[in-house]
Design a protein around this motif. Structure first.
Motif, short mmCIF file in Angstrom:
data_model
loop_
_atom_site.label_atom_id
_atom_site.label_comp_id
_atom_site.label_asym_id
_atom_site.label_seq_id
_atom_site.Cartn_x
_atom_site.Cartn_y
_atom_site.Cartn_z
N ILE A 121 0.85 -1.20 0.00
CA ILE A 121 0.00 0.00 0.00
C ILE A 121 0.89 1.26 0.00
O ILE A 121 0.71 2.18 -0.81
N TYR A 122 1.88 1.25 0.88
CA TYR A 122 2.81 2.38 0.99
C TYR A 122 3.56 2.60 -0.32
O TYR A 122 3.68 3.73 -0.81
N HIS A 123 4.03 1.50 -0.91
CA HIS A 123 4.80 1.52 -2.15
C HIS A 123 3.96 2.09 -3.29
O HIS A 123 4.44 2.92 -4.08
N LEU A 124 2.69 1.69 -3.38
CA LEU A 124 1.81 2.19 -4.44
C LEU A 124 1.53 3.67 -4.25
O LEU A 124 1.46 4.43 -5.21
N MET A 125 1.39 4.11 -2.98
CA MET A 125 1.18 5.54 -2.70
C MET A 125 2.40 6.34 -3.16
O MET A 125 2.27 7.45 -3.66
N ASN A 126 3.57 5.75 -2.97
CA ASN A 126 4.81 6.44 -3.32
C ASN A 126 5.00 6.62 -4.82
O ASN A 126 5.36 7.69 -5.29
N PHE A 127 4.80 5.51 -5.55
CA PHE A 127 5.22 5.51 -6.96
C PHE A 127 4.10 5.31 -7.96
O PHE A 127 4.29 5.52 -9.15
N PHE A 129 0.20 5.88 -7.29
CA PHE A 129 -0.83 6.92 -7.16
C PHE A 129 -0.15 8.24 -6.82
O PHE A 129 -0.34 8.80 -5.74
N VAL A 130 0.65 8.72 -7.76
CA VAL A 130 1.40 9.93 -7.52
C VAL A 130 1.33 10.78 -8.79
O VAL A 130 1.17 10.25 -9.90
N ASP A 131 1.38 12.08 -8.61
CA ASP A 131 1.28 12.99 -9.76
C ASP A 131 2.56 12.89 -10.60
O ASP A 131 3.63 13.28 -10.16
N LYS A 132 2.40 12.32 -11.84
CA LYS A 132 3.58 12.13 -12.68
C LYS A 132 3.64 13.16 -13.80
O LYS A 132 4.45 13.03 -14.73
N SER A 133 2.79 14.21 -13.74
CA SER A 133 2.74 15.16 -14.84
C SER A 133 3.89 16.18 -14.76
O SER A 133 4.25 16.77 -15.77
N HIS A 134 4.43 16.37 -13.57
CA HIS A 134 5.46 17.40 -13.43
C HIS A 134 6.87 16.84 -13.30
O HIS A 134 7.83 17.57 -13.42
N ALA A 135 6.99 15.54 -13.03
CA ALA A 135 8.32 14.96 -12.87
C ALA A 135 8.37 13.60 -13.55
O ALA A 135 7.35 12.93 -13.66
N THR A 136 9.57 13.20 -14.00
CA THR A 136 9.71 11.86 -14.58
C THR A 136 9.70 10.85 -13.43
O THR A 136 9.95 11.22 -12.27
N ILE A 137 9.42 9.60 -13.78
CA ILE A 137 9.35 8.57 -12.73
C ILE A 137 10.72 8.41 -12.06
O ILE A 137 10.81 8.16 -10.86
N PHE A 138 11.78 8.59 -12.85
CA PHE A 138 13.12 8.47 -12.26
C PHE A 138 13.34 9.55 -11.20
O PHE A 138 13.88 9.30 -10.12
#
Lengths: 212, 255
Positions: A121-127, A129-138
């Protein structure tokens, strides 16, 4: 369809559900690890891997829903087994000693399982269900592991996963009936190796990324 | 031959009956010959208790030759005591030292009710066997020897499973109080032989369902059972039971 419940609801049936879903998760861990190794290739390699993965579109959504279904079955069945097994011995022994059958992994299975549940759950919240529009996943990953607390937490979680897998891997073969005098020793070694690969493989990623 | 003797302390589970609350009581066992079996040591304690006008310790026993499956208590957390491949009646006091404290408890499981002290009701194991039903055997004249070929390996493996004496140590040793090793031995001995095949699917399903109904736990492959089994029955029989269950539950037309 009554027979399905009367078959899968039994002691052996529930174990089969745990084994089949567990085997699927072993496959998932392998695929997830292979993908994550692109992190060692740097930002471009990892971002490109993520982009390729997401280009699968609806296929990825189907895979995610499939994983969620397996997850629900594994967690709910595991919880039922834990509670039933607790109830099966209402009066505990005053002296409880092992004859050498149990291992760290087998002994802690429900507890490592519960910790992994919280971690996912924590891991999914981190990576996820996170806003990816302003930053790359890396950038998101690097930002997370720049925090030493997060890094320690992820490494600990990977040790817990490795302990869970160390019992789960050989155990699932036993449950599926695949205990053969010729192959069981190899399956047991393979299980320990797989646990080690999962623990070390995932566990070093936060260290590597955190050092960048 | 000189006989050595030891002085030990016993902490024995005393419980008046099924509904009563039990507790551990301490007894001194002095001058115990190391040639005695564990049960003979309990006999000596009971004789003294009787002479003192106290209630002797109730414990299960019958043949005292390690083949009937009637005896069995948990000694210091180990069903049938610390020796491997031994029933409690075949465990000798020479394996203990002077000054030892032994905690003796009954086999504990929700399915095994304590009758009194160390005596437990293991009839749920009989219920599992009953649920397994019958094996088809042709009537008529005596069949020719070797008319049904069975390889020596298979016969040996069936015999290994049939060595189960139904003592319930696997249940007592299992962290989940599961009767899987017991049931797997009973399923295995018949599943391996051609005589048992016609009813195999029905038998596997019925026995597993009966185990659940009796209130035993679920197997989680902890392997404590095979380590404690006085007949050293292997968990490969549990794997065979699992295969039989998969074949019966998914592959057969038995519901």
């Amino acid at each position: 369809m009554d027979w399905v419940i009367r078959t899968l609801g039994t002691a052996v049936g529930k174990k089969l559900l745990m084994a089949v879903t567990g085997l699927s998760f072993c496959g998932f861990l392998g695929a997830h690890l292979a993908g994550n190794l692109t992190l060692y290739g740097g930002a471009d390699a990892f971002n490109s891997y993520a982009a390729h993965l997401h280009s699968l579109g609806p296929l990825l959504t189907v895979a995610e829903l499939g994983l969620l279904a397996l997850f629900v079955v594994h967690v709910v069945t595991g919880l039922v087994l834990f509670l039933q097994n607790l109830k099966a011995r209402p009066q505990r022994y005053a002296v409880d000693r092992s004859a050498g059958g149990r291992t760290l992994g087998s002994r802690t299975m429900p507890y490592t399982g519960a910790l992994i549940f919280l971690f996912i759950i924590y891991h999914l919240m981190n990576f996820h269900f996170v806003d990816k529009s302003h930053a790359t996943i890396f950038a998101i990953v690097a930002g997370t592991f720049a925090n030493p607390v997060q890094m320690a937490l992820y490494i600990t979680a990977m040790v817990v996963v490795a302990v869970h897998v160390s019992h789960g891997f050989w155990s699932l073969f036993q449950t599926l009936g695949a205990n053969h005098p010729k192959y069981m020793p190899a399956i047991k070694i393979l299980g320990l190796l797989f646990a080690l690969v999962v623990g070390v493989g995932f566990g070093f990623i936060p260290i590597y990324v955190g050092m960048l | 031959m000189t006989t050595k003797s030891i002085d030990i302390t016993l902490k024995v589970w005393r419980q008046k009956g099924p509904g009563h609350k039990g507790r551990l009581e301490t007894y001194r066992a002095d001058n115990i010959s190391t040639d005695m079996s564990f049960l003979e040591m309990l006999d000596v304690i009971n004789e003294q208790l009787t002479l003192d006008g106290r209630e002797p310790i109730a414990f299960d026993h019958d043949c005292r030759e390690g083949i009937c499956g009637q005896c069995g208590s948990v000694v210091n957390g180990r069903p049938h005591g610390p020796e491997q491949g031994t029933t409690l009646c075949q465990l000798h006091m020479r394996h203990f030292n002077s000054g030892d404290t032994l905690v003796i408890e009954p086999f504990r499981a929700r399915a095994f009710k304590v009758v009194k002290d160390l005596a437990v009701d293991r009839s749920p194991l009989d219920k599992i066997i009953q649920a397994g039903g019958y094996v088809s055997v042709n009537t008529g004249g005596t069949p020719d020897a070797n008319s049904i070929p069975i390889s020596a390996d298979i016969a040996e493996e069936a015999m290994d499973a049939a060595a189960c004496i139904g003592c319930g140590a696997c249940v007592a040793a299992c962290p989940n109080a599961s009767a899987m090793l017991f049931m797997s031995a009973k399923v295995s001995q018949l599943a391996l032989l051609p005589q048992g095949r016609p009813e195999a699917a029905k038998r596997a399903l019925a026995m597993v369902r009966q185990m659940d109904a009796c209130g035993f736990g679920n197997c989680s492959n902890e392997r404590e059972c095979e380590a404690e089994c006085p007949k050293q029955i292997s968990i490969t029989h549990i794997a065979r039971l699992n295969r039989e269950f998969i074949k019966a539950g998914i592959g057969s037309s038995v519901f």
